[in-house]
Design a protein around this motif. Structure first.
Motif, PDB file in Angstrom:
ATOM      1  N   THR A 126      39.722  60.907 110.484  1.00  0.00           N
ATOM      2  CA  THR A 126      38.534  61.760 110.576  1.00  0.00           C
ATOM      3  C   THR A 126      38.554  62.671 111.800  1.00  0.00           C
ATOM      4  O   THR A 126      37.769  63.616 111.866  1.00  0.00           O
ATOM      5  N   LYS A 134      30.357  67.576 108.004  1.00  0.00           N
ATOM      6  CA  LYS A 134      29.540  66.395 108.245  1.00  0.00           C
ATOM      7  C   LYS A 134      29.958  65.300 107.282  1.00  0.00           C
ATOM      8  O   LYS A 134      29.998  65.514 106.070  1.00  0.00           O
ATOM      9  N   ASP A 136      29.004  61.459 105.955  1.00  0.00           N
ATOM     10  CA  ASP A 136      27.901  60.497 105.984  1.00  0.00           C
ATOM     11  C   ASP A 136      28.385  59.162 106.531  1.00  0.00           C
ATOM     12  O   ASP A 136      29.580  58.970 106.782  1.00  0.00           O
ATOM     13  N   ASP A 137      27.496  58.223 106.700  1.00  0.00           N
ATOM     14  CA  ASP A 137      27.815  56.923 107.267  1.00  0.00           C
ATOM     15  C   ASP A 137      28.055  55.851 106.188  1.00  0.00           C
ATOM     16  O   ASP A 137      27.987  54.665 106.483  1.00  0.00           O
ATOM     17  N   SER A 138      28.346  56.276 104.959  1.00  0.00           N
ATOM     18  CA  SER A 138      28.480  55.312 103.876  1.00  0.00           C
ATOM     19  C   SER A 138      29.768  54.485 103.952  1.00  0.00           C
ATOM     20  O   SER A 138      29.858  53.445 103.310  1.00  0.00           O
ATOM     21  N   PRO A 140      33.047  52.988 106.701  1.00  0.00           N
ATOM     22  CA  PRO A 140      33.600  52.921 108.051  1.00  0.00           C
ATOM     23  C   PRO A 140      34.671  54.005 108.189  1.00  0.00           C
ATOM     24  O   PRO A 140      35.335  54.346 107.215  1.00  0.00           O
TER      25      PRO A 140
END
Length: 143
Positions: A126, A134, A136-138, A140
């Protein structure tokens, strides 16, 4: 007894058989995968909407190609690239990425029908995500 999953290219001339479950699923955001997504002659999108490339990873000893291997064509981003990306020549279905010396194949998740596609478990590379993207935090994520 281990489950066998059989997948085919879009036109059905090439098949891959997978034994058991993948050891991991990953959405890769490296520069190389993003570049390849723009260069490979594929008819199936290989990138997720966020620009990552979803893969389903299997050990090589759990992957078998019962037919259609003569229809595979490998692409490298450069002559010295340590990875090859493989696409069928019959219908331009993306099949897998192989890292030189690796014991696994990274199969393009787009090989699976939507209803049976394994869910992604992690995001990788990443740190290479373009500015302004952007995530998302879905999942790890590792830089």
């Amino acid at each position: 007894m281990r489950q066998t999953t059989t997948l085919a290219c879009q036109c059905g001339r090439f098949h891959v058989e997978l034994s058991g479950e993948p050891f991991i699923t990953a959405e890769c955001h490296c520069n190389s995968c993003r570049t390849a997504a723009g260069r490979l002659p594929t008819t199936t999108p290989i990138q997720a909407p966020n620009g990552g490339t979803p893969y389903v990873l299997y050990r090589k000893d759990r992957v078998r190609f019962p037919d259609g291997t003569s229809l595979l064509r490998a692409y490298r981003l450069s002559d010295k690239a340590p990875t090859r990306r493989t696409v069928t020549t019959c219908c331009n279905t993306p099949v897998f990425v192989e890292f030189q010396g690796g014991h696994w194949l990274s199969l393009y998740a787009s090989l699976w029908p939507d209803a049976t596609r394994p869910a992604m478990q992690i995001r990788t590379q990443t740190a290479d995500v373009p500015d302004g993207t952007k995530l998302d935090d879905s999942l790890p994520a590792g830089a």
